[in-house]
Design a protein around this motif. Structure first.
Motif, PDB file in Angstrom:
ATOM      1  N   PRO A 175      11.495  -9.473  16.323  1.00  0.00           N
ATOM      2  CA  PRO A 175      12.927  -9.200  16.126  1.00  0.00           C
ATOM      3  C   PRO A 175      13.437  -9.508  14.723  1.00  0.00           C
ATOM      4  O   PRO A 175      14.393  -8.893  14.249  1.00  0.00           O
ATOM      5  N   ALA A 176      12.840 -10.479  14.050  1.00  0.00           N
ATOM      6  CA  ALA A 176      13.326 -10.879  12.726  1.00  0.00           C
ATOM      7  C   ALA A 176      12.626 -10.071  11.638  1.00  0.00           C
ATOM      8  O   ALA A 176      11.483  -9.665  11.772  1.00  0.00           O
ATOM      9  N   ARG A 177      13.348  -9.822  10.562  1.00  0.00           N
ATOM     10  CA  ARG A 177      12.780  -9.153   9.397  1.00  0.00           C
ATOM     11  C   ARG A 177      13.313  -9.835   8.145  1.00  0.00           C
ATOM     12  O   ARG A 177      14.465 -10.265   8.113  1.00  0.00           O
ATOM     13  N   PHE A 178      12.475  -9.962   7.112  1.00  0.00           N
ATOM     14  CA  PHE A 178      12.983 -10.465   5.833  1.00  0.00           C
ATOM     15  C   PHE A 178      12.210  -9.836   4.693  1.00  0.00           C
ATOM     16  O   PHE A 178      11.093  -9.349   4.872  1.00  0.00           O
ATOM     17  N   SER A 179      12.840  -9.850   3.519  1.00  0.00           N
ATOM     18  CA  SER A 179      12.294  -9.178   2.344  1.00  0.00           C
ATOM     19  C   SER A 179      11.093  -9.935   1.789  1.00  0.00           C
ATOM     20  O   SER A 179      11.064 -11.167   1.794  1.00  0.00           O
ATOM     21  N   PRO A 180      10.103  -9.194   1.265  1.00  0.00           N
ATOM     22  CA  PRO A 180       8.928  -9.855   0.682  1.00  0.00           C
ATOM     23  C   PRO A 180       9.105 -10.209  -0.789  1.00  0.00           C
ATOM     24  O   PRO A 180       8.167 -10.720  -1.405  1.00  0.00           O
ATOM     25  N   VAL A 181      10.282  -9.938  -1.373  1.00  0.00           N
ATOM     26  CA  VAL A 181      10.463 -10.116  -2.819  1.00  0.00           C
ATOM     27  C   VAL A 181      10.207 -11.562  -3.232  1.00  0.00           C
ATOM     28  O   VAL A 181       9.502 -11.837  -4.213  1.00  0.00           O
ATOM     29  N   SER A 182      10.781 -12.535  -2.508  1.00  0.00           N
ATOM     30  CA  SER A 182      10.592 -13.939  -2.872  1.00  0.00           C
ATOM     31  C   SER A 182       9.119 -14.327  -2.772  1.00  0.00           C
ATOM     32  O   SER A 182       8.615 -15.120  -3.580  1.00  0.00           O
ATOM     33  N   LEU A 183       8.411 -13.754  -1.809  1.00  0.00           N
ATOM     34  CA  LEU A 183       6.978 -14.013  -1.663  1.00  0.00           C
ATOM     35  C   LEU A 183       6.201 -13.482  -2.864  1.00  0.00           C
ATOM     36  O   LEU A 183       5.305 -14.152  -3.381  1.00  0.00           O
ATOM     37  N   LEU A 184       6.570 -12.283  -3.329  1.00  0.00           N
ATOM     38  CA  LEU A 184       5.887 -11.689  -4.481  1.00  0.00           C
ATOM     39  C   LEU A 184       6.197 -12.459  -5.767  1.00  0.00           C
ATOM     40  O   LEU A 184       5.332 -12.605  -6.634  1.00  0.00           O
ATOM     41  N   VAL A 185       7.428 -12.949  -5.884  1.00  0.00           N
ATOM     42  CA  VAL A 185       7.782 -13.779  -7.048  1.00  0.00           C
ATOM     43  C   VAL A 185       6.958 -15.058  -7.044  1.00  0.00           C
ATOM     44  O   VAL A 185       6.449 -15.499  -8.091  1.00  0.00           O
ATOM     45  N   GLN A 186       6.807 -15.660  -5.864  1.00  0.00           N
ATOM     46  CA  GLN A 186       5.987 -16.867  -5.748  1.00  0.00           C
ATOM     47  C   GLN A 186       4.531 -16.568  -6.110  1.00  0.00           C
ATOM     48  O   GLN A 186       3.872 -17.355  -6.797  1.00  0.00           O
ATOM     49  N   LEU A 187       4.038 -15.419  -5.664  1.00  0.00           N
ATOM     50  CA  LEU A 187       2.667 -15.015  -5.983  1.00  0.00           C
ATOM     51  C   LEU A 187       2.469 -14.930  -7.490  1.00  0.00           C
ATOM     52  O   LEU A 187       1.474 -15.429  -8.032  1.00  0.00           O
ATOM     53  N   PHE A 188       3.422 -14.298  -8.187  1.00  0.00           N
ATOM     54  CA  PHE A 188       3.307 -14.164  -9.641  1.00  0.00           C
ATOM     55  C   PHE A 188       3.417 -15.519 -10.328  1.00  0.00           C
ATOM     56  O   PHE A 188       2.683 -15.811 -11.272  1.00  0.00           O
ATOM     57  N   HIS A 189       4.329 -16.355  -9.831  1.00  0.00           N
ATOM     58  CA  HIS A 189       4.514 -17.680 -10.442  1.00  0.00           C
ATOM     59  C   HIS A 189       3.241 -18.507 -10.345  1.00  0.00           C
ATOM     60  O   HIS A 189       2.879 -19.225 -11.285  1.00  0.00           O
ATOM     61  N   GLU A 190       2.553 -18.416  -9.214  1.00  0.00           N
ATOM     62  CA  GLU A 190       1.378 -19.256  -8.985  1.00  0.00           C
ATOM     63  C   GLU A 190       0.089 -18.639  -9.526  1.00  0.00           C
ATOM     64  O   GLU A 190      -0.891 -19.348  -9.737  1.00  0.00           O
ATOM     65  N   ASN A 191       0.078 -17.315  -9.727  1.00  0.00           N
ATOM     66  CA  ASN A 191      -1.158 -16.638 -10.135  1.00  0.00           C
ATOM     67  C   ASN A 191      -0.860 -15.559 -11.169  1.00  0.00           C
ATOM     68  O   ASN A 191      -1.272 -14.405 -11.023  1.00  0.00           O
ATOM     69  N   ALA A 192      -0.129 -15.925 -12.215  1.00  0.00           N
ATOM     70  CA  ALA A 192       0.373 -14.941 -13.174  1.00  0.00           C
ATOM     71  C   ALA A 192      -0.743 -14.111 -13.802  1.00  0.00           C
ATOM     72  O   ALA A 192      -0.638 -12.886 -13.915  1.00  0.00           O
ATOM     73  N   LEU A 237      -7.575   1.221  -4.400  1.00  0.00           N
ATOM     74  CA  LEU A 237      -6.871   1.920  -3.330  1.00  0.00           C
ATOM     75  C   LEU A 237      -6.572   0.991  -2.155  1.00  0.00           C
ATOM     76  O   LEU A 237      -5.482   1.035  -1.563  1.00  0.00           O
ATOM     77  N   GLN A 238      -7.528   0.147  -1.805  1.00  0.00           N
ATOM     78  CA  GLN A 238      -7.289  -0.784  -0.705  1.00  0.00           C
ATOM     79  C   GLN A 238      -6.247  -1.833  -1.107  1.00  0.00           C
ATOM     80  O   GLN A 238      -5.418  -2.238  -0.283  1.00  0.00           O
ATOM     81  N   ALA A 239      -6.272  -2.255  -2.368  1.00  0.00           N
ATOM     82  CA  ALA A 239      -5.258  -3.201  -2.840  1.00  0.00           C
ATOM     83  C   ALA A 239      -3.876  -2.572  -2.801  1.00  0.00           C
ATOM     84  O   ALA A 239      -2.891  -3.227  -2.429  1.00  0.00           O
ATOM     85  N   LEU A 240      -3.786  -1.299  -3.177  1.00  0.00           N
ATOM     86  CA  LEU A 240      -2.497  -0.601  -3.089  1.00  0.00           C
ATOM     87  C   LEU A 240      -1.992  -0.549  -1.659  1.00  0.00           C
ATOM     88  O   LEU A 240      -0.798  -0.730  -1.392  1.00  0.00           O
ATOM     89  N   GLY A 241      -2.900  -0.273  -0.724  1.00  0.00           N
ATOM     90  CA  GLY A 241      -2.504  -0.231   0.684  1.00  0.00           C
ATOM     91  C   GLY A 241      -1.973  -1.568   1.165  1.00  0.00           C
ATOM     92  O   GLY A 241      -0.943  -1.632   1.850  1.00  0.00           O
ATOM     93  N   LEU A 242      -2.646  -2.655   0.791  1.00  0.00           N
ATOM     94  CA  LEU A 242      -2.194  -3.985   1.197  1.00  0.00           C
ATOM     95  C   LEU A 242      -0.866  -4.343   0.520  1.00  0.00           C
ATOM     96  O   LEU A 242       0.003  -4.965   1.129  1.00  0.00           O
ATOM     97  N   ALA A 243      -0.722  -3.956  -0.755  1.00  0.00           N
ATOM     98  CA  ALA A 243       0.529  -4.235  -1.465  1.00  0.00           C
ATOM     99  C   ALA A 243       1.689  -3.480  -0.833  1.00  0.00           C
ATOM    100  O   ALA A 243       2.800  -4.008  -0.707  1.00  0.00           O
ATOM    101  N   ALA A 244       1.446  -2.246  -0.412  1.00  0.00           N
ATOM    102  CA  ALA A 244       2.506  -1.479   0.258  1.00  0.00           C
ATOM    103  C   ALA A 244       2.816  -2.075   1.627  1.00  0.00           C
ATOM    104  O   ALA A 244       3.976  -2.077   2.073  1.00  0.00           O
ATOM    105  N   GLY A 245       1.786  -2.602   2.279  1.00  0.00           N
ATOM    106  CA  GLY A 245       1.975  -3.155   3.613  1.00  0.00           C
ATOM    107  C   GLY A 245       2.931  -4.324   3.657  1.00  0.00           C
ATOM    108  O   GLY A 245       3.596  -4.555   4.670  1.00  0.00           O
ATOM    109  N   VAL A 246       3.041  -5.083   2.549  1.00  0.00           N
ATOM    110  CA  VAL A 246       3.927  -6.241   2.546  1.00  0.00           C
ATOM    111  C   VAL A 246       5.387  -5.811   2.713  1.00  0.00           C
ATOM    112  O   VAL A 246       6.229  -6.601   3.144  1.00  0.00           O
ATOM    113  N   PHE A 247       5.696  -4.544   2.380  1.00  0.00           N
ATOM    114  CA  PHE A 247       7.054  -4.037   2.561  1.00  0.00           C
ATOM    115  C   PHE A 247       7.245  -3.393   3.938  1.00  0.00           C
ATOM    116  O   PHE A 247       8.362  -3.047   4.313  1.00  0.00           O
ATOM    117  N   VAL A 248       6.156  -3.220   4.680  1.00  0.00           N
ATOM    118  CA  VAL A 248       6.219  -2.544   5.976  1.00  0.00           C
ATOM    119  C   VAL A 248       6.284  -3.530   7.128  1.00  0.00           C
ATOM    120  O   VAL A 248       7.060  -3.355   8.070  1.00  0.00           O
TER     121      VAL A 248
END
Length: 201
Positions: free
Chosen positions: A74-91, A123-134
């Motif tokens: 039932p709950a949904r939330f944006s992955p943006v903060s997760l992606l920002v954290q990913l970049f911060h920790e693994n720039a 291609l598989q990385a693109l699929g996983l990256a798109a999946g975080v928004f799905v």
């Protein structure tokens, strides 16, 4: 089967197989057989697992609690903060990984289609990256599958950078550029190491 997020790698694999099957050279029958063998290999563990649960009367529960419950979350939330954290920790991995991602995807459109196999990881990385928004609830654990692919892509870019540096005519330029690349890699590794150290404490 217990981590349906892996499904987001299927479009990349399908694109690669489509390029492989449509190559304009002999041996199309062999390529079709390759695809059949690959499909059989991919289905074997899935079939075995579902058979084990089915024989014990737990197939419906397995599908319901591993797949249907997640789809109906039932709950949904944006992955943006997760992606920002990913970049911060693994720039460094993210930056070089994105560069490798673009380079790998471009290979699909090059005339020499035999090199298209190197596009599988991008291609598989693109699929996983798109999946975080799905997916409805993109927790940090979702990125556990994406990070190793980004690391492989990043290492390819780093190796290409070092190879280009070694082709410089001046020995001092060669040493300086390779040293700078290595120093940057070490410097960007400090932040993730500090985070891991704080977690261990």
């Amino acid at each position: 089967l217990c981590t349906q997020k892996v499904l987001f790698t299927i479009p990349g694999s399908a694109a690669l197989w489509a390029v492989y099957l449509l190559e304009q050279r002999d041996g199309r029958g062999q390529r079709a057989r390759d695809l059949l063998w690959w499909t059989a290999g991919a289905l074997m563990p899935i079939t075995a697992m579902l058979a084990v649960f089915g024989l014990r009367g737990g197939l419906h529960a397995f599908v319901e609690f591993n797949l249907l419950t997640n789809l109906g979350w039932p709950a949904r939330f944006s992955p943006v903060s997760l992606l920002v954290q990913l970049f911060h920790e693994n720039a460094l991995i993210v930056a070089l990984g994105l560069a490798g991602l673009v380079g790998g995807a471009i290979r699909l459109f090059q005339p020499d289609r035999s090199r298209a196999v190197s596009a599988l990881i991008p291609l598989q990385a693109l699929g996983l990256a798109a999946g975080v928004f799905v997916i409805p609830v993109p927790y940090a654990q979702y990125l556990v599958m994406l990070l190793p692919l980004l690391a492989l892509l990043a290492s390819r870019v780093l190796v290409q950078g070092i190879s280009a540096s070694l082709r410089l005519r001046s020995s001092s330029a060669r040493v300086g550029s390779v040293t700078a690349l290595c120093a940057a890699a070490v410097a960007f590794t400090l932040a993730p190491l500090q985070i891991m150290a704080s977690m261990l404490r």
